[in-house]
Design an enzyme around this catalytic site. Structure first.
Site, short mmCIF file in Angstrom:
data_model
loop_
_atom_site.label_atom_id
_atom_site.label_comp_id
_atom_site.label_asym_id
_atom_site.label_seq_id
_atom_site.Cartn_x
_atom_site.Cartn_y
_atom_site.Cartn_z
N GLN A 1 0.85 -1.20 0.00
CA GLN A 1 0.00 0.00 0.00
C GLN A 1 0.88 1.24 0.00
OE1 GLN A 1 -2.35 0.24 3.52
NE2 GLN A 1 -3.32 2.18 2.98
N SER B 1 1.21 6.65 2.37
CA SER B 1 1.91 7.62 3.23
C SER B 1 3.17 8.18 2.59
CB SER B 1 2.31 6.96 4.55
OG SER B 1 1.18 6.66 5.31
N GLU C 1 -3.68 11.47 17.77
CA GLU C 1 -4.32 12.78 17.84
C GLU C 1 -5.31 12.97 16.70
OE1 GLU C 1 -1.01 12.33 18.26
OE2 GLU C 1 -1.07 12.67 20.43
N GLU D 1 -9.49 -1.01 6.17
CA GLU D 1 -8.48 -1.06 7.25
C GLU D 1 -9.17 -1.09 8.61
OE1 GLU D 1 -5.77 2.24 7.18
OE2 GLU D 1 -4.31 1.20 8.42
#
Lengths: 375, 405, 375, 405
Positions: free
Chosen positions: D130, D133, D369, D249
């Protein structure tokens, strides 16, 4: 696998919510702090009408023969609105009586709600404390159980017994020659004293119970059944706490959407948003463990001590966190007498210190796992 | 590096101690046998005692001599506080006035204001209160909505509501932050006023807290008339004037030492009596963590004092000491109640009062979150959050927020 | 009252920072993980040149005769750059020798740095453990001190002794008929074995020390002086940790200003800002306690155990928090081998478990206060 | 409410168990005696084993039958996972492909893509990775900078860098999110591509983590040529396509149960051997808290599964289970190392590996976060933070950020 509520369970929960909504329980919780607890509405008739006293009593004795998870749903609704329905004392008492042949006669009036019972909490032995104990009147050291004499009378003290004042029957565990036996004592019995005590949360009626050679009915419940009552009480107070967390979260989220500071709704700030998300995280964990405990009592009784203790541990911390977050999100106003947040805070403060304390439950989780790991 | 007095400081300490030894018999008794119980009597006795302290130079130690102070430094103030604590007598009643509001007037007030108010404040003849916070302006102090409108004759009319006001129930005057111009951005349209608390249209109402006690007040202003001499620091300069008060608030916190009676010795004492608890590793671990942080605050106070002596003004990081104290005390309350059980929550227990008081204290003087923002930005130099209220006239801002809500 | 650094102290600190900046200590910390510890730069000659070995030795024996706070300043600088200067072992050893008349002869070469000493950490009795103990090789139970025989030889084990490998003199505490006595053993003595061990942080050279009827110099240091060495070691590792926290905060703040996400510098988000403010809060608390410990050793020796233990407790938690925040603020990159954050994290992980562990220090704080409260 | 199998489920379980009992002898041995150690051999053996599982219908249980799956529900997937764990054999190698990327291609891919890739993926003939990112696009995935530029002949040229890529070192294909239009707001200018990992210009570099192991990779693209058939889900629709992957996911996490091997029994086992620790109230308290939360996650998984069975898609709150697991495991690592001492940090200790691995895992798949933001906004309905990057062309945004930094 199916962890969804049945239609009957959804109905039971909705009916409980509806019945409780007819009383101003939160306002009463505040007023009773100022006046005294007798000012609280008597919710027992409503509970009786709804059939709650007999929830765990089998139908042969006039009860509903339902399961602990059903009782937990009702307690959750009570917790949402801080209703002082004396089920935390009553239900475990009926569970002990239901497991003893001698308990049968007492059950019918308890199932109908004509009489009310209270459970004298007795913690089963663990890894550290090798004997049965009960809550002390003060301090960290656990107290000894009452003793049952050869003549069938019971002597001893049990402190901070939920719902004891005004109960018609007290059901507990005593030591007879060092072995645990169940017993039942009726109000008015010789040598029985129940000192009414109130600590911080006016909706909880507590009693210091003293037994001085008090005549009792000895119950032939097994040690496992006596232990199970302790974990049942843990599961019930856990469910009640999770109900309170739900309200605390709902009210806090609503305020965080509406209140503005520095030109933005406070709920848009990470500090507030993350704190409320943390309440949700703990709430979700607590809920999941209620399912675990609700399932385990019949589905896997060997896991019930672990499941109920874990549920108590997580839900108690969740309520503590949620009540503080509720005050904090509301800023100064959340710490004022007229606001509801302090009432949930008071509930959290007292609850975590009853029934062995939530730290006792946390220790029991470790004990169960460590015992399993070395087995 | 030392904690000892210099010879001068030692002499000052001896002088303070001698006066206290001689006069402590006339101090009001607030605890134990023979303690006063009536609220009015307590206030009267403490005002009289503040007067005696002021005459002896034990109040306003750092105030300039021309206003009745001693013109001494912060270290002498601390020595004075220490000796008062040692003598087990009350300190001054009007710590807010003498510590924060008086110095604001000294910095920003007109000469007539200084003459009229400072002496009476210092001697406790007139007690003061601080009228800044509002229901919708807590952390965001610049959002005050209390309006002062100028009249044709130059006087003012004041309307609005303040909240979280200590001592308002017996104060003679308040220092009040009001909006005088809603058509400029919010930091620019405010003015500071002196308000007589007995003026017509002023209503004080006790605000009960979690404990049930009214530790603060709400104060309502309904078309209260003020003359132009009530303005402190100039019209439109209210924000700058308020910042001075807040700076003195930080000094007060910084010098508070281990602060507010929440000290580790007291907490250890509550646990030491329970034999099972004092041998429980978990209880000890909790106590050790709490106590270590509170001890740190004591020495942070000494470091602040050292800085003050060198003329450095404490920055917003001084507020972190309050965070440490409040959170440490909250943990201590939890621990003590876990050890003692529900009895710690009994209405008559000191611990129940503390447990009830702390959640409100967490928000008092701005929330912990806002403090952490300020420290992050002003001390660590981190970038600010996007501000949606910058440069927008206050009047538009309010309607915008209303629309968003 | 004056809690500011003197000009001499500022100079000492700046000189230390300058001297250490000549070495790539952080890079070396990383490389030594891959290769082996012998690849680390030998910083002892630099330390010797700077006069650090004799910091706590009085001038009659060739030392600088400075105070513990001065030594803490140097350790703080070492901690900032993860420098493996073996002072944590050396300085407490010289303190014990300096307090014993028999230690005098050994001091001159230790002051000059010609020889290097290491302290065998020995924890004085407390409320729970009524005897002297040392760190175990593994597990929670404390280990027994070596014993000193009537013939003056010493036998026993001490695990995880900082800076023991390669030390010329080992200085420790043993039990002679149950009473604590100081002793010194020279490298090469019969029956002395030092097993070189490395755990997670390559800049810390640790040794498992075994003594088998090893000839030793028995030292006439008082029990108080022997105890004081333990607290000195606590204060030194506290100072070192606070130095590491300073770097962690500086690096994190710089990155938080520069790195953008969702169109904003990450330092503008409350989650990041509040976390870094929390690092600062803990750092400030730790610093204040360094002053307390630095002052107390001479200013109020009765408080030194409390002060040094509190400093250790707070600074250890501060480093743990700061190192995790450093990784977290840097996002994924902070968890990669090439980044410095993992090296500070490794330092935090090991440090908190040496010298009795920071939880031992926390317990000692409670013990001191509880003893005071009941006195 | 029950945890038991229905008769159909029990039959399915029996069938899976029977197959595993018969075939587990041919599964690769990864631990203990006779375990494979060579990385290439391990990959080859696990690919072959995945092929066997796929042939037996034990891979892609929920995939539609037309693509080689079983067309069964999530509960059967979980039963399959449970039986594989019970048999102590490895699961499929390409859990990312089969669990997340395959379903994305099924949802958005062209028919030729489905035909070409899905079968080989399912059988382990071609492993996938994948490629979402980037160094500057982690939490803010829509900030990807890897550029795919359309050529005049309709083909594409790809340049940029991806990071945190699992399995890239042996993957045949990657599903890659690239920016194809920088002149529109950032969510609108992205496209999803299938990239052959052996194409010219693709470089894979292991990225060592705290432990020293290369658990992830960096992947560099230097002017890599792609034909137009590489586009998945249409040009400019990359964000929507990526959301599908992220949804799968969450499903994967939600079904992960107590997850990732971090379970309370294992942690209790590490402590149970130390007699002092198991009787220490503080150790027990810590263990009890950690274990309670991890037990909760197990039942949260069952609740998620119940919801999936009813066709409900798990929301972002499923990510809170990961928060609980990771933070619980971090606390457990701390506790175990405190109990065992520095030996727990020895290079050869499992605990040292866990302690090193967890801090990176905390950020993997978006930081905690960001997750809390998403849950706060999408589940609790709290208002979003002010977004400064909304509606601004990506190209301008980058220069703006550069100026601010």
């Amino acid at each position: 696998m199916n962890l969804a509520l049945s239609d009957e369970q959804v109905f039971l929960r909705e009916a409980a919510r509806g019945a409780l909504s007819r009383f101003k329980t939160v306002e009463a919780a505040r007023e009773a702090l100022d006046s005294d607890q007798s000012a609280l509405p008597d919710l027992w008739p409503m509970a009786t009408e709804a059939g709650w006293p007999g929830l765990l009593i089998d139908d042969a004795h006039g009860g509903a023969g339902l399961d602990v998870f059903d009782a937990m749903l009702v307690l959750g609704e009570c917790g949402r609105v801080l209703a002082g329905v004396p089920l935390l004392g009553h239900l475990p008492a009926t569970a002990i009586l239901g497991s003893a042949s001698a308990g049968g006669d007492l059950l019918a009036p308890l199932a109908s709600g004509e009489k009310r019972a209270a459970y004298l909490p007795a913690e089963p032995p663990g890894e550290i404390e090798s004997g049965w104990t009960c809550d002390p009147a003060r301090g960290l050291a656990r107290a000894e159980l009452p003793t049952v004499g050869a003549d069938g009378t019971v002597s001893g003290h049990v402190a901070f017994v939920p719902d004891a004042p005004g109960a018609d029957v007290l059901v507990g565990v005593g030591l007879e020659d060092g072995s645990p036996v169940g017993f039942a004592v009726e109000s008015g019995a010789a040598g029985l004293e129940v000192e009414d005590v109130m600590r911080y949360d006016a909706t909880r009626r507590l009693g210091h119970v003293t037994l001085s050679a008090t005549p009792a009915t000895v119950l032939d419940a097994s040690a496992d059944d006596l232990a199970s009552a302790w974990y049942l009480a843990q599961a019930l107070i856990a469910a009640e706490s999770i109900g309170s967390v739900e309200t605390a979260l709902d009210v806090s989220v609503a305020y965080a959407k509406e209140r503005h500071t520095f030109g933005r709704a406070i709920g848009s700030y990470q500090a507030v948003k993350h704190s409320l998300t943390e309440v949700l995280r703990q709430l979700d964990n607590g809920r999941s463990l209620l399912y675990y405990a609700g399932w385990a009592r019949n589905g896997s009784p060997g896991e019930f001590p672990l499941a109920a203790s874990a549920a108590r541990s997580v839900s108690s911390r969740a309520l503590d966190y949620a009540a503080r977050a509720m005050i904090s999100v509301h800023g100064g106003i959340g710490a004022t007498w007229e606001h509801d947040a302090p009432l949930y805070f008071r509930r959290a403060q007292l609850s975590r210190r009853l029934l062995g304390g939530s730290s006792g439950a946390t220790d029991r989780v470790a004990g169960e796992l460590l015992a399993g790991a070395s087995a | 590096m030392d904690l000892d007095d210099t010879p001068d400081q030692a002499a000052y300490r001896a002088q303070v101690r001698a006066w206290l030894d001689q006069n402590k018999g006339s101090a009001p008794v607030l605890q134990g046998e023979g303690a006063l119980t009536d609220e009015d009597e307590i206030v009267a006795a403490r005002r009289a005692w503040q007067g005696k302290l002021a005459e002896a130079g034990l109040a306003g130690v750092t105030w300039p001599k021309e206003f009745g102070g001693q013109g001494l430094g912060p270290i002498e103030q601390v020595i004075c506080n220490q000796e008062i604590a040692r003598a087990k007598v009350p300190g001054i009643l009007d710590a807010i006035g003498v510590g924060m509001l008086g110095p604001t007037i000294i910095a920003h007030g007109a000469d007539e204001q200084k003459t009229r108010y400072l002496g009476a404040m210092l001697h406790g003849d007139e007690v003061w209160c601080q009228l800044f916070s509002e229901p919708a302006a807590g952390s965001d102090l610049a959002a005050v909505q209390t309006r002062a409108r100028r009249q044709d004759d130059g006087t003012w009319r004041l309307s609005g509501q303040k909240v979280w006001t200590t001592n308002a129930q017996f104060a003679s005057y308040g220092l009040l932050l009001a909006r005088t111009d809603a058509d400029v951005p919010k930091h620019k349209g405010m003015t500071m006023f002196i308000v007589p608390m007995d003026a017509e249209g002023v209503t004080v109402r006790g605000l009960r807290q979690i404990s049930g006690e009214a530790e603060f007040n709400e104060v309502f202003f309904d078309d209260v008339a003020l003359d132009d001499g009530a303005v402190v620091g100039g019209v439109g300069n209210g924000w700058g004037t308020a910042l001075t008060t807040l700076m003195y608030e930080r000094v007060t916190i910084g010098l508070g030492g281990e602060g507010m009676g929440y000290n580790s010795t007291r907490f250890a004492g509550a646990i030491a009596g329970d034999e099972a608890a004092r041998r429980d590793p978990e209880v000890r671990h909790q106590l050790g963590e709490i106590a270590s942080e509170l001890l740190a605050v004591r020495f942070t106070g000494y470091r602040t004092l050292t800085a003050l002596q060198k003329g450095q003004i404490p920055g917003p990081e001084a507020g972190l000491a309050k965070v440490t104290i409040v959170n440490g005390a909250i943990r201590a309350g939890d621990l003590i109640a876990d050890v003692l059980g529900p009895d710690a929550l009994d209405e008559d227990s000191d611990w129940a009062y503390m447990i009830s008081f702390l959640p409100g204290l967490k928000s008092a003087g701005g929330t912990e979150e806002i403090l952490r923002n300020t420290v992050g930005e002003r001390v660590l130099g981190l970038p600010p959050e996007p501000r949606l209220d910058k440069g927008i006239p206050f009047s538009e801002l309010r309607s915008k927020e209303g629309a968003a809500a």
